[in-house]
Design a protein around this motif. Structure first.
Motif, short mmCIF file in Angstrom:
data_model
loop_
_atom_site.label_atom_id
_atom_site.label_comp_id
_atom_site.label_asym_id
_atom_site.label_seq_id
_atom_site.Cartn_x
_atom_site.Cartn_y
_atom_site.Cartn_z
N TYR A 100 0.83 -1.21 0.00
CA TYR A 100 0.00 0.00 0.00
C TYR A 100 0.86 1.26 0.00
CZ TYR A 100 -2.44 3.82 2.40
OH TYR A 100 -2.91 5.05 2.77
N GLN A 101 1.83 1.32 0.92
CA GLN A 101 2.64 2.52 1.05
C GLN A 101 3.51 2.75 -0.18
OE1 GLN A 101 2.31 4.72 3.27
NE2 GLN A 101 1.44 3.79 5.10
N TRP A 102 4.09 1.70 -0.70
CA TRP A 102 4.96 1.85 -1.86
C TRP A 102 4.15 2.15 -3.11
CZ3 TRP A 102 7.59 -3.44 -0.55
CH2 TRP A 102 8.35 -3.30 0.61
N GLY A 108 0.59 6.33 -7.48
CA GLY A 108 -0.56 7.11 -7.08
C GLY A 108 -1.47 6.41 -6.09
N PRO A 109 -2.38 7.18 -5.46
CA PRO A 109 -3.23 6.66 -4.39
C PRO A 109 -4.14 5.50 -4.79
CG PRO A 109 -3.23 9.05 -4.38
CD PRO A 109 -2.54 8.64 -5.64
N SER A 110 -4.74 5.56 -5.99
CA SER A 110 -5.68 4.50 -6.38
C SER A 110 -4.97 3.16 -6.51
CB SER A 110 -6.36 4.86 -7.71
OG SER A 110 -7.13 6.03 -7.58
N LEU A 480 -13.36 1.60 -4.17
CA LEU A 480 -12.71 2.79 -4.73
C LEU A 480 -13.72 3.74 -5.36
CD1 LEU A 480 -9.46 1.46 -6.48
CD2 LEU A 480 -9.56 3.18 -4.69
N LEU A 481 -14.71 3.18 -6.06
CA LEU A 481 -15.70 4.01 -6.75
C LEU A 481 -16.70 4.62 -5.78
CD1 LEU A 481 -16.41 1.74 -9.86
CD2 LEU A 481 -15.17 3.91 -9.84
N VAL A 482 -17.08 3.88 -4.75
CA VAL A 482 -18.14 4.34 -3.84
C VAL A 482 -17.56 5.20 -2.70
CG1 VAL A 482 -19.95 3.60 -2.24
CG2 VAL A 482 -19.60 2.37 -4.40
N PRO A 485 -11.44 6.33 -1.36
CA PRO A 485 -10.34 6.57 -0.43
C PRO A 485 -9.18 7.33 -1.08
CG PRO A 485 -10.36 4.28 -1.15
CD PRO A 485 -11.63 4.88 -1.63
N GLN A 486 -9.06 7.20 -2.41
CA GLN A 486 -7.98 7.89 -3.10
C GLN A 486 -8.10 9.41 -2.97
OE1 GLN A 486 -10.48 6.26 -4.37
NE2 GLN A 486 -11.01 6.81 -6.47
N ASP A 487 -9.34 9.93 -2.86
CA ASP A 487 -9.51 11.37 -2.70
C ASP A 487 -8.96 11.83 -1.35
OD1 ASP A 487 -10.72 11.38 -5.14
OD2 ASP A 487 -12.78 11.51 -4.37
N LYS A 488 -9.18 11.04 -0.33
CA LYS A 488 -8.65 11.38 0.99
C LYS A 488 -7.13 11.38 0.98
CE LYS A 488 -10.92 10.08 4.55
NZ LYS A 488 -11.58 9.31 5.65
N LEU A 489 -6.54 10.43 0.28
CA LEU A 489 -5.08 10.37 0.21
C LEU A 489 -4.52 11.55 -0.58
CD1 LEU A 489 -4.59 6.54 -0.44
CD2 LEU A 489 -4.16 7.79 1.67
N ARG A 490 -5.18 11.92 -1.66
CA ARG A 490 -4.71 13.08 -2.44
C ARG A 490 -4.81 14.36 -1.61
NH1 ARG A 490 -7.79 10.55 -6.81
NH2 ARG A 490 -6.31 9.52 -8.23
N ALA A 491 -5.89 14.50 -0.85
CA ALA A 491 -6.05 15.69 0.00
C ALA A 491 -4.96 15.75 1.05
CB ALA A 491 -7.43 15.69 0.65
N ALA A 492 -4.62 14.59 1.63
CA ALA A 492 -3.56 14.55 2.64
C ALA A 492 -2.22 14.91 2.03
CB ALA A 492 -3.50 13.16 3.28
N GLU A 493 -1.97 14.46 0.79
CA GLU A 493 -0.72 14.79 0.12
C GLU A 493 -0.62 16.29 -0.17
OE1 GLU A 493 -0.68 12.31 -3.28
OE2 GLU A 493 -0.24 10.46 -2.17
N ARG A 494 -1.74 16.90 -0.58
CA ARG A 494 -1.73 18.35 -0.84
C ARG A 494 -1.46 19.13 0.45
NH1 ARG A 494 -6.13 17.07 -4.33
NH2 ARG A 494 -7.60 17.58 -2.68
N THR A 495 -2.08 18.68 1.55
CA THR A 495 -1.88 19.36 2.83
C THR A 495 -0.42 19.25 3.27
OG1 THR A 495 -4.16 18.89 3.49
CG2 THR A 495 -2.59 19.44 5.24
N ALA A 496 0.16 18.06 3.08
CA ALA A 496 1.55 17.86 3.47
C ALA A 496 2.50 18.69 2.63
CB ALA A 496 1.92 16.38 3.36
N ALA A 497 2.11 18.95 1.37
CA ALA A 497 2.98 19.71 0.47
C ALA A 497 2.89 21.21 0.71
CB ALA A 497 2.62 19.41 -0.98
N GLU A 498 1.82 21.68 1.36
CA GLU A 498 1.67 23.11 1.61
C GLU A 498 2.66 23.56 2.67
OE1 GLU A 498 -2.35 23.61 2.76
OE2 GLU A 498 -3.15 23.29 0.74
N PRO A 499 3.26 24.75 2.49
CA PRO A 499 4.21 25.23 3.50
C PRO A 499 3.52 25.56 4.81
CG PRO A 499 3.75 26.95 1.86
CD PRO A 499 3.09 25.68 1.37
N ASP A 500 4.18 25.30 5.91
CA ASP A 500 3.67 25.61 7.24
C ASP A 500 4.11 27.03 7.60
OD1 ASP A 500 3.06 25.86 9.90
OD2 ASP A 500 3.85 23.89 10.49
#
Length: 512
Positions: A100-102, A108-110, A480-482, A485-500
């Motif tokens: 999963y992690q790799w 990508g998340p999906s 995945l369709l219903v 979960p991939q949307d949640k992972l993409r959102a987390a990646e965007r948040t992590a990429a934003e500067p603090d």
């Protein structure tokens, strides 16, 4: 004379493992206490020479006669290709829940989520198989003939006992597993060498004979060997359990790859040694080919050492199965935990919980419930046979998905290994071979063969590998369709990429 300033308190040593985990987006929640030997023991226990030999020897001999042993080095070599890929990935991303992690970092998340989903159910249903196959040895120890109901009850008890051991934390689990594999390894090596040196009934020319076993494959030796390769694949899986405990292993980026190699190669040597020893010491290999001896390993041992060895040998086999079940269940729990802490597994809020001993208790309960529920199939021999056939196929599929993701990312240029293990151009070549090997083995294991099912088995058992894999993948795609979960992972990646902003203010130079 002025006194020199007294030194301040020594700075606390930096926890580089926790810092690395934090860089990858996670806090250290599990107890990091395993050394290299503890990590090796997890992989060794899941691969398990005793479990591996019992899983394949009778079926393989029936299909291809004594010559089946040549499939073992072929499969071992193929799995070494997989370990090459896993070593580069584990070195760069030493995280539990490897596929999963790799996968999410490579393609990508999906893709990552689906790889983790397939791997997770393969491991959980694999636990069902190990517990079910361990149950007869409990009855053999006490001299009782089991019924289907008592078999299921004892297997469920084994899963529950393994969960309780796991719940006490990684140190207790490692202690139990290490004791188990020590007893298993010593007994396996001693028995293997004793059979080879003192109790041989046949010459080494036996390994060129099929004794007519190929007749089950339409008289084709080639088709018989392909079927044996599918069966022998079961003997060299489980080294990825070293990855499952990566977040509990010290200096994981260096030690986990080493542990995988040690686990796979040491078990491989022991399995090949004992497979040859059993064949050469068996009083009547033709009886195994004819289906008259359903337990050739026990026959070879007892006919050689005498009836006194019956109970001690049963104890060794049972210990091997229990160590395998404990380690495998621990790996399954940590895989579920890895998905749940990202909020992308059903009931993640509860499944991600860690107890005060820093064990993934939520994952333990969830994986035990799934594995125990599947045991109900044991009330019908045909149904449990289908589950075992599916388990073999589903285990090789994540190997293929991970190897494929690594190769695609390499060729795109989106992944250049940057951990301690970097194989360069040679790594790309080995990655190509790993993809070809795992693709072949997935197709070979899923291929419907009546020869691998009991006589008179219904069609769905013959097709169980393909059908079971299709059901798990389809269920994952629907999720995945219903649930997306991939949307949640993409959102987390965007948040992590934003500067603090606060961190940026701390690092900004002060005005002169």
């Amino acid at each position: 004379m002025s006194q020199p300033p007294s030194p301040g308190p020594a700075p606390a040593p930096q926890d580089t493992d926790a810092a690395r985990l934090n860089d990858l987006g996670y806090q250290q929640e599990l107890r990091r206490s395993l050394g290299i030997l503890g990590n090796i023991s997890m992989g060794f226990a899941v691969v398990s020479p005793v479990v591996a030999l019992y899983a394949v020897s009778m079926v393989a001999t029936t299909i291809a006669g004594p010559a089946w042993v040549w499939a073992l080095p072929v499969v071992l070599l193929g799995q070494c290709l997989v370990v090459n890929v896993y070593s580069e990935l584990a070195s760069q991303w030493p995280l539990t829940g490897g596929p999963y992690q790799w996968g999410r970092r490579l393609l990508g998340p999906s893709f990552g989520w689906l790889s983790g989903w397939v791997w997770q159910f393969a491991v959980m249903f694999g636990n069902t198989t190990v517990a079910y196959l361990a149950a007869p040895w409990v009855f053999a120890l006490v001299g009782v003939t089991p019924t289907p109901g008592t078999m299921v009850a004892v297997a469920a008890g084994i899963l529950l006992a393994c969960m309780l051991v796991n719940a006490f934390g990684i140190r207790i689990l490692s202690w139990f597993v290490t004791l188990g594999i020590a007893a298993e390894a010593v007994a396996s090596v001693l028995v293997g060498f004793a059979l080879l040196l003192f109790f041989r009934e046949h010459g080494f020319a036996l390994f060129t004979a099929t004794l007519g076993a190929e007749e089950l494959s339409g008289g084709s030796t080639a088709m018989a060997f392909l079927a044996v390769l599918a069966v022998a694949g079961w003997g060299f899986i489980g080294f990825d359990a070293c990855v499952s405990t990566a977040e509990e292993t010290k200096d994981a980026g260096r030690q986990v790859p080493r542990a995988m190699w040690w686990a796979l190669l040491s078990v491989g040597v022991v399995v090949i040694l004992n497979a040859m020893a059993v064949a050469l010491a068996h009083p009547d290999p033709a009886a195994v080919v004819a289906g008259k001896d359903l337990d050739p390993v026990t026959t070879a041992v007892i006919s050689s050492f005498g009836s006194w060895s019956d109970k001690p040998f049963v104890c060794v086999v049972l210990i091997g199965f229990l160590a395998c079940a404990m380690a495998s269940q621990g790996g399954a729990a940590r895989g579920v935990y890895s998905l749940a802490r990202d909020g992308v597994f059903p009931f993640s809020r509860y499944v991600r919980k860690v107890n005060r001993r820093q064990a993934p208790i939520g994952g333990l309960i969830a994986s035990t419930v799934v594995s125990s529920s599947a045991l109900l199939l044991g009330l019908d021999a045909t149904a449990i046979g289908s589950l075992i056939a599916f388990g073999t196929a589903a285990t090789f599929l994540p190997f293929f998905l991970v190897s494929l993701a690594a190769l695609v990312a390499r060729l795109r240029g989106t992944w250049v290994p940057s951990g301690h293990i970097r194989l360069g151009r040679g790594g790309t070549f080995l990655n190509v071979l790993a993809v070809l090997w795992t693709a072949f083995e997935v197709a070979n294991v899923c291929w419907p063969r009546a020869v691998l099912a009991p006589p008179g088995a219904p069609w769905y058992q013959v097709w169980a590998g393909l059908l079971g894999t299709g059901v798990v993948i389809t269920a994952g795609l629907v999720y995945l369709l219903v649930r997306r979960p991939q949307d949640k992972l993409r959102a987390a990646e965007r948040t992590a990429a934003e500067p603090d902003p606060e961190r940026a203010a701390e690092l900004a130079p002060e005005p002169s």
